[in-house]
Design a protein around this motif. Structure first.
Motif, PDB file in Angstrom:
ATOM      1  N   TYR A   1       0.876  -1.332  -0.207  1.00 57.30           N
ATOM      2  CA  TYR A   1       0.120   0.174  -0.134  1.00 57.30           C
ATOM      3  C   TYR A   1       0.931   1.180  -0.067  1.00 57.30           C
TER       4      TYR A   1
ATOM      5  N   HIS B   1      -3.589   4.374   1.784  1.00 57.81           N
ATOM      6  CA  HIS B   1      -4.261   4.833   0.665  1.00 57.81           C
ATOM      7  C   HIS B   1      -5.143   3.578   0.135  1.00 57.81           C
ATOM      8  N   ASN B   2      -6.331   4.045  -0.284  1.00 60.71           N
ATOM      9  CA  ASN B   2      -7.292   3.278  -0.920  1.00 60.71           C
ATOM     10  C   ASN B   2      -7.836   2.373  -0.109  1.00 60.71           C
ATOM     11  N   THR B   3      -7.879   2.461   1.337  1.00 58.72           N
ATOM     12  CA  THR B   3      -8.508   1.720   2.399  1.00 58.72           C
ATOM     13  C   THR B   3      -9.169   2.888   3.530  1.00 58.72           C
ATOM     14  N   GLU B   4      -9.922   2.073   4.469  1.00 66.54           N
ATOM     15  CA  GLU B   4     -10.405   3.028   5.412  1.00 66.54           C
ATOM     16  C   GLU B   4      -9.438   2.987   6.641  1.00 66.54           C
TER      17      GLU B   4
END
Length: 112
Positions: free
Chosen positions: A32, A97-100
């Motif tokens: 990530y 990034h691109n996660t919660e």
């Protein structure tokens, strides 16, 4: 269980330095992009710096003063902050990034 735990914040005089750390667990950290964000009282959260496996990117306001890095063996992302200014005062948080996934944040206060 995913965790992002920041450390290293504190009170520093203008012109001083701090190094923030964000220790990650519970997900495949190395795959990530990671970012450091900050939010000052009454202001929007802003992206300070991003690191991938091959590149880094910085907000204009910190370019040349801050350095983001990562150690995939330790599942940790760092933010070295030099030449700190009062306007750098904020809560700094790390994010995958691109996660919660977000950390709880660490307070940085730059004041004499």
């Amino acid at each position: 269980q995913v965790q992002l735990v920041e450390s290293g914040g504190g009170l520093v005089q203008p012109g001083g330095s701090l190094r923030l750390s964000c220790a990650a667990s519970g997900f495949t950290f190395s795959t990530y992009a990671m970012g450091w964000y900050r939010q000052a009282p009454g202001k929007e959260r802003e992206l300070v710096a991003t690191v991938t496996s091959i590149s880094t990117k910085y907000a204009t306001s910190v370019k040349g003063r801050f350095t983001i890095s990562r150690d995939n063996a330790k599942n940790t992302v760092y933010l070295k902050m030099n030449s700190l200014k009062p306007e750098d005062t904020a809560v700094y948080s790390c994010h995958a990034h691109n996660t919660e996934y977000w950390g709880q944040g660490t307070q940085v206060t730059v004041s004499s």
